[in-house]
Design an enzyme around this catalytic site. Structure first.
Site, PDB file in Angstrom:
ATOM      1  N   GLY A 125       0.826  -1.198   0.000  1.00 18.63           N
ATOM      2  CA  GLY A 125       0.000   0.000   0.000  1.00 18.63           C
ATOM      3  C   GLY A 125       0.863   1.252   0.000  1.00 18.63           C
ATOM      4  O   GLY A 125       1.202   1.754  -1.067  1.00 18.63           O
ATOM      5  N   SER A 220       4.697  -5.216  -3.522  1.00 20.16           N
ATOM      6  CA  SER A 220       4.472  -3.785  -3.622  1.00 20.16           C
ATOM      7  C   SER A 220       5.197  -3.046  -2.485  1.00 20.16           C
ATOM      8  O   SER A 220       6.403  -3.171  -2.342  1.00 20.16           O
ATOM      9  CB  SER A 220       2.973  -3.486  -3.635  1.00 20.16           C
ATOM     10  OG  SER A 220       2.717  -2.191  -4.124  1.00 20.16           O
ATOM     11  N   TYR A 221       4.463  -2.294  -1.633  1.00 22.20           N
ATOM     12  CA  TYR A 221       5.132  -1.576  -0.549  1.00 22.20           C
ATOM     13  C   TYR A 221       5.698  -2.531   0.506  1.00 22.20           C
ATOM     14  O   TYR A 221       6.491  -2.118   1.357  1.00 22.20           O
ATOM     15  CB  TYR A 221       4.201  -0.557   0.105  1.00 22.20           C
ATOM     16  CG  TYR A 221       4.971   0.432   0.953  1.00 22.20           C
ATOM     17  CD1 TYR A 221       5.678   1.471   0.356  1.00 22.20           C
ATOM     18  CD2 TYR A 221       5.034   0.303   2.335  1.00 22.20           C
ATOM     19  CE1 TYR A 221       6.421   2.360   1.118  1.00 22.20           C
ATOM     20  CE2 TYR A 221       5.774   1.191   3.103  1.00 22.20           C
ATOM     21  CZ  TYR A 221       6.467   2.215   2.489  1.00 22.20           C
ATOM     22  OH  TYR A 221       7.224   3.087   3.240  1.00 22.20           O
ATOM     23  N   ASP A 412       2.540  -5.128 -15.381  1.00 24.03           N
ATOM     24  CA  ASP A 412       2.297  -4.294 -14.203  1.00 24.03           C
ATOM     25  C   ASP A 412       2.845  -2.901 -14.445  1.00 24.03           C
ATOM     26  O   ASP A 412       4.050  -2.720 -14.613  1.00 24.03           O
ATOM     27  CB  ASP A 412       2.964  -4.915 -12.981  1.00 24.03           C
ATOM     28  CG  ASP A 412       2.927  -4.014 -11.759  1.00 24.03           C
ATOM     29  OD1 ASP A 412       2.001  -3.175 -11.684  1.00 24.03           O
ATOM     30  OD2 ASP A 412       3.802  -4.144 -10.905  1.00 24.03           O
ATOM     31  N   HIS A 464       0.503  -7.062 -11.413  1.00 25.31           N
ATOM     32  CA  HIS A 464       1.030  -6.713 -10.093  1.00 25.31           C
ATOM     33  C   HIS A 464       0.747  -7.799  -9.058  1.00 25.31           C
ATOM     34  O   HIS A 464       1.590  -8.104  -8.228  1.00 25.31           O
ATOM     35  CB  HIS A 464       0.399  -5.389  -9.653  1.00 25.31           C
ATOM     36  CG  HIS A 464       1.037  -4.765  -8.464  1.00 25.31           C
ATOM     37  ND1 HIS A 464       2.256  -4.115  -8.523  1.00 25.31           N
ATOM     38  CD2 HIS A 464       0.628  -4.667  -7.172  1.00 25.31           C
ATOM     39  CE1 HIS A 464       2.569  -3.648  -7.328  1.00 25.31           C
ATOM     40  NE2 HIS A 464       1.603  -3.971  -6.492  1.00 25.31           N
TER      41      HIS A 464
END
Length: 490
Positions: A125, A220-221, A412, A464
């Site tokens: 996120g 991701s994060y 992605d 992603h």
């Protein structure tokens, strides 16, 4: 302040949005924008990663007797007949004074659960749910059907080969909560400390996992969360008289690990995938310097705005995927990702009897909390030094990516394969096993290159959310990772 204002105008801060990537919502870009605006303020504290502060902080340990039995899920509403593995979910208190507790979901293996490793999964996120996004949309044992009520079995779930623990972190994400509102103003450092405190208490609740091989994975994060937590575990293992966590390796998917390569890779990817024009790409190259401390010019901001406008309304997380249609009522297939899946999950997890079965507090569940991302305190612009330390520690470090089935590119758009390659180049590690195609079910599953103390794997045809788009290939890669072997080339 002019630049910060322009960033806000150009990219649009969407704070209270629940869908991860839906309707143009991009939690990572929003958080990055806020961090950059803070750094423009004179004398603003950049909050570097202080490993000493991590290792010296005390760890709260609470009573865990009997809580495992309380957390066992008898059955999830709508789950298919024949479910043959144990599930647990509930809360682990990490700060009783603040009333801060993190929610988890454990899916044990149907076979060999007593010997299979324990794998922690973290979504990014920042502010997005590891249970709703990770377990229910990607690698968990079930998928939510289009009726928002029933579940289908995911035959490619990662709990086939490991006991998988999904953690909603930090507090304020998913079902995790705090009774102290200031806890929702958090960041990298507190998230790592809270996740470690969670693990230490969870292992007391599930003592059979104390000596089990342990891996941390995420996307991701979580490119920040995973290496920071791994580093903290290794530090704590040296100085604590409590449980030593048997950390064996980490795997990062579509991971944001370095700001400069994220930006340069993003716009190079846009250009090579025919999303932006030569003129916009040249404008960014000529006017933008994304290295830390560089001046952000008005011209750079304008060209970035043009790039995002040119992108238009494609699904940023898989540029070739269809958008969710309000007329789509079909049951999602495991092999072909349903773009409306997040809507089904949102409906299911906001059903009162589902929350009750999960032992969750009755709340309005959201895929992502914009509030958390909007108030993120500390976010190093790079965690490559942390990854270098982990590479030197001897644990297994893998970075995996997704490559388009048509050409040598990535589907992605958020954290592109170009970005990952640029980031690895910054690590300046030597190649041990040259680039080759790895095979799965008679086809190329992707490509792999083995570096000194690092492995880079692509998964062909995925966006992603890797296990959502290519579940079979994702499971094959994950199995190789647990074995510590490169994917087979035959």
């Amino acid at each position: 302040m002019k630049i910060a204002f322009q960033l806000s105008i150009h990219f649009g801060l969407l704070i209270f949005v629940s869908c991860y990537g839906g309707d143009g919502y991009d939690p990572l870009e929003n958080a990055l924008k806020i961090q950059l605006s803070k750094r423009l303020v004179p004398n603003h504290e950049t909050n570097e990663y202080h490993s000493a502060e991590y290792s010296n902080s005390p760890v709260y340990m609470g009573p865990q007797d009997g809580l495992k039995d309380v957390d066992k899920i008898s059955s999830l509403p709508g789950q298919p007949a024949g479910t043959d593995f144990d599930q647990y979910s509930g809360y682990v208190t990490i700060d009783p004074n603040h009333g801060r507790a993190l929610f988890y979901y454990l899916a044990e293996s149907p076979v060999n659960s007593s010997t299979n490793p324990l794998v922690l999964w973290l979504n990014g996120g920042p502010g997005c749910s590891s249970f709703g996004n990770g377990a229910m949309m990607e690698l968990g044992p079930f998928r939510v059907n289009a009726d928002n009520t029933t579940l289908s079995r995911n035959k490619y779930a990662w709990n086939n080969v490991a006991n998988v623990l999904f953690l909603e972190s930090p507090a304020g994400v998913g079902f995790s909560y705090s009774n102290t509102s200031s806890d929702y103003i958090t960041g990298d450092m507190q998230t790592a400390k809270d996740s470690y405190t969670f693990l230490m208490n969870w292992l007391e609740r599930f003592p059979e996992y104390k000596t089990r091989d342990f891996y941390i994975t995420g996307e991701s994060y979580a490119g920040h969360y995973v290496p920071q937590l791994a580093q903290l575990i290794l530090q704590k293992n040296k100085i604590t008289n409590q449980t030593v966590i048997n950390l064996k390796g980490i795997a990062l998917g579509n991971a944001y690990v370095d700001y400069e390569t994220l930006k340069t890779g993003l716009y190079d990817y846009f250009w090579t995938h025919a999303i932006i024009s030569d003129e916009i790409h040249e404008g960014i190259i000529s006017n933008c310097n994304f290295s830390e401390g560089a001046t952000i010019t008005d011209a750079c901001i304008d060209y970035q705005y043009q790039a995002y406008a040119a992108k238009s309304n494609i699904f940023f997380y898989d540029i070739y995927a269809p958008l969710c249609s309000p007329f789509n009522t079909s049951t999602p297939s495991i092999s072909v990702f349903d773009p409306c899946t997040e809507n089904y999950i949102l409906g299911y997890l906001n059903t009162p009897y589902v929350q009750q079965a999960l032992h969750a507090k009755p709340i309005k569940w959201e895929s992502c909390s914009g509030l958390i991302g909007a108030h993120w305190k500390d976010m190093p612009l790079t965690v490559l030094p942390v990854i270098q330390n982990l590479m030197a520690s001897g644990i297994n470090v893998w970075i995996y990516r997704q490559v388009n089935i048509i050409c040598a590119g990535d589907t992605d758009g958020r954290v592109s394969v170009t970005t990952s390659r640029y980031s690895i180049n910054k690590l300046q590690t030597s190649v041990k096993v040259p680039w080759y195609p790895w095979m799965n079910q008679g086809e190329v599953g992707g490509y792999v290159v083995g570096y000194e103390n690092l492995t880079f794997v692509t998964i062909r045809g995925a966006g992603h959310f890797v296990p959502s788009y290519q579940p079979g290939r994702a499971l094959a890669f994950f199995t190789s990772f647990l074995k510590g072997k490169l994917p087979a080339n035959h």
